[in-house]
Design an enzyme around this catalytic site. Structure first.
Site, PDB file in Angstrom:
ATOM      1  N   ASP A 211      34.082  35.986  46.444  1.00  0.00           N
ATOM      2  CA  ASP A 211      34.949  35.116  45.660  1.00  0.00           C
ATOM      3  C   ASP A 211      36.351  35.722  45.602  1.00  0.00           C
ATOM      4  OD1 ASP A 211      35.795  33.307  43.316  1.00  0.00           O
ATOM      5  OD2 ASP A 211      33.689  32.770  43.539  1.00  0.00           O
TER       6      ASP A 211
ATOM      7  N   HIS B 268      38.658  32.993  39.029  1.00  0.00           N
ATOM      8  CA  HIS B 268      37.462  32.278  39.483  1.00  0.00           C
ATOM      9  C   HIS B 268      36.279  33.226  39.688  1.00  0.00           C
ATOM     10  CE1 HIS B 268      34.968  29.922  42.355  1.00  0.00           C
ATOM     11  NE2 HIS B 268      35.441  28.873  41.719  1.00  0.00           N
TER      12      HIS B 268
ATOM     13  N   ASN C 265      33.252  19.790  45.981  1.00  0.00           N
ATOM     14  CA  ASN C 265      33.751  18.912  44.912  1.00  0.00           C
ATOM     15  C   ASN C 265      34.442  17.651  45.416  1.00  0.00           C
ATOM     16  OD1 ASN C 265      32.945  21.022  43.310  1.00  0.00           O
ATOM     17  ND2 ASN C 265      34.948  21.495  42.477  1.00  0.00           N
TER      18      ASN C 265
ATOM     19  N   SER D  27      31.372  25.180  41.912  1.00  0.00           N
ATOM     20  CA  SER D  27      31.550  26.632  41.817  1.00  0.00           C
ATOM     21  C   SER D  27      30.837  27.197  40.605  1.00  0.00           C
ATOM     22  CB  SER D  27      33.039  26.990  41.711  1.00  0.00           C
ATOM     23  OG  SER D  27      33.647  27.063  42.969  1.00  0.00           O
TER      24      SER D  27
END
Length: 426
Positions: A143, A181, A292, A352
């Site tokens: 990430d 994130h 998404n 996520s």
């Protein structure tokens, strides 16, 4: 006579201009990043220099090399001896999205259990397993890095590395999370069960924080592939230290047992798939966000058959409007509270946010199984419907919503940690 004088004067001026003219600077050709698939027996690294290229990274576990090269020389590279195929690098991004994107929360003096952790019934497993395994089970989070000194996750982060730009660095400054994130994802998997903030699905599992995305939340496929390789090699950089052929679930090796990727992109790059196949074949359970875009199928790498694609649901068990269809399983992904840089907490939405719920459940399954049997379960396949594999356990224990069995909206259903751990222990 006047005309001759004028012509002579003009010629003189042209001569002077030619003498004193500044030569034009030739523009350098655009440099691109590519991956060359190679036959190691015939490939010669020096030949890359001969066509203007520079080797950035040579993979250890697949036959491929990352190269920066002038765009107009890619054709020459493809013709070099030992080069079997050349692919251009592509970009991936985090899958954070859907309103609300971000709701600030102050540092919390008292711990709360986020709704998603409750929904997957993780607390019901903690008397049996909280993810601890005497250092055997690790989850590699690929990430934006991690806030490595956040008080709610620091104790569980046992290693960090950055692969940004194709450069492998363990300097904490290089794998620090300047985006937020990655820290959020790690918190959902492994926030400590303490007195502050939140608690994760597996609050005592070890985390490898592997920074493959930059502080804008985007990154190159090549950096992701290198990150997967690093997750397999582990902190000691050796795939199979004791030479017994067992890498995952081996206390003498430090390969990650789970790889969690809350990221994706639209491109199908063979070298990335090759690296995923390697990890899968070694027994790593790979989990990735479905995406998404409200698309009719998951993005890459979630769509690969070796990967568990995760869709997102909200607190009413409805599928999030942004969640890509045809996931393998689903998990909470709307209004998810978790850790964030600078010792804070944030609420985010996206596939996520759903992905780490599943990664955490897998960690609980493997930790419980390892602690009882001294080994880990095989990964399994998309079609498995028994309790002999991790994927089979996830499928048969999920809350089957939508049409009976697998459907395009929920997949096999919303994961259940409590039932999954019970099934793993027989």
């Amino acid at each position: 006579m006047d005309r001759k004088v004028a012509i002579s004067g003009l010629m003189a001026l042209l001569l002077l201009a030619a003498i004193f003219a500044v030569p034009a600077v030739a523009e350098k050709p655009e440099t691109v990043r590519v991956v060359a698939h190679i036959d190691r027996g015939h490939f010669k690294a020096d030949a890359v220099k001969g066509v203007g290229g520079k080797i950035v990274y040579e993979f250890k576990l697949i036959d491929a090399v990352v190269i920066d090269i002038p765009a107009n020389a890619v054709g020459k590279l493809a013709k070099l001896d030992g080069v079997t195929k050349v692919e251009y690098d592509h970009m991936a991004q985090v899958y954070r999205g859907g309103p609300p994107w971000l709701i600030s929360e102050p540092t919390q003096p008292a711990q709360t259990i986020p709704w998603g952790i409750e929904r997957v019934m993780a607390p019901e497993t903690w008397s049996i397993t909280d993810g601890s395994s005497n250092g055997v089970i690790e989850v590699a989070v690929l990430d934006t890095g991690a806030d490595w000194d956040h008080p709610d996750i620091a104790a569980n982060i046992v290693w960090g590395v950055s692969t940004i730009g194709g450069v492998v660095s363990t300097d904490p400054a290089d794998w620090y999370d300047g985006n937020g994130h990655g820290t959020h994802v790690i918190g959902t998997i492994a926030a400590l069960n303490n007195d502050i903030g939140v608690v994760g699905v597996a609050p005592n599992v070890e985390i490898y924080a592997i920074k493959v995305l930059d502080d804008r939340g985007s990154g190159a496929y090549t950096d992701i592939a290198i990150g997967i390789e690093q997750a397999l090699l582990g902190p000691d950089g050796v795939l199979d230290a004791d030479g017994d052929g067992i890498v995952v679930g081996d206390p003498d090796d430090d390969a990650a047992e789970v790889i969690s990727m809350s990221l994706g992109g639209p491109s199908d790059d063979e070298y990335l798939h090759d690296m995923i196949i390697q990890a899968y074949n070694y027994g790593v359970v790979i989990v990735a966000a479905s995406g998404n875009e409200a698309a009719d199928q998951p993005s890459y790498p979630a769509i690969y058959p070796e990967v568990i694609a995760v869709g997102a649901t909200d607190s009413t068990d409805a599928i999030a409007y942004f969640s890509n269809l045809q996931p393998e399983v689903s998990a909470p992904g709307v209004d998810i509270l978790s850790t964030y840089p600078d010792d804070t907490y944030e609420t985010l939405s996206g596939t996520s946010m759903a992905t780490p719920h599943v990664s955490g459940v897998v960690a609980l399954i493997q930790a419980a199984y390892y602690n009882k049997y001294g080994k880990v379960l095989p990964v399994g396949t998309f079609e498995d419907m028994d309790t002999n594999t991790v994927r089979g356990i996830l499928h048969v224990t999920a809350d089957d919503l939508g049409d009976p069995g697998w459907d395009i909206y929920y997949g096999y259903g919303i994961v259940r940690a409590d039932l999954a751990v019970q099934a793993a222990l027989g």
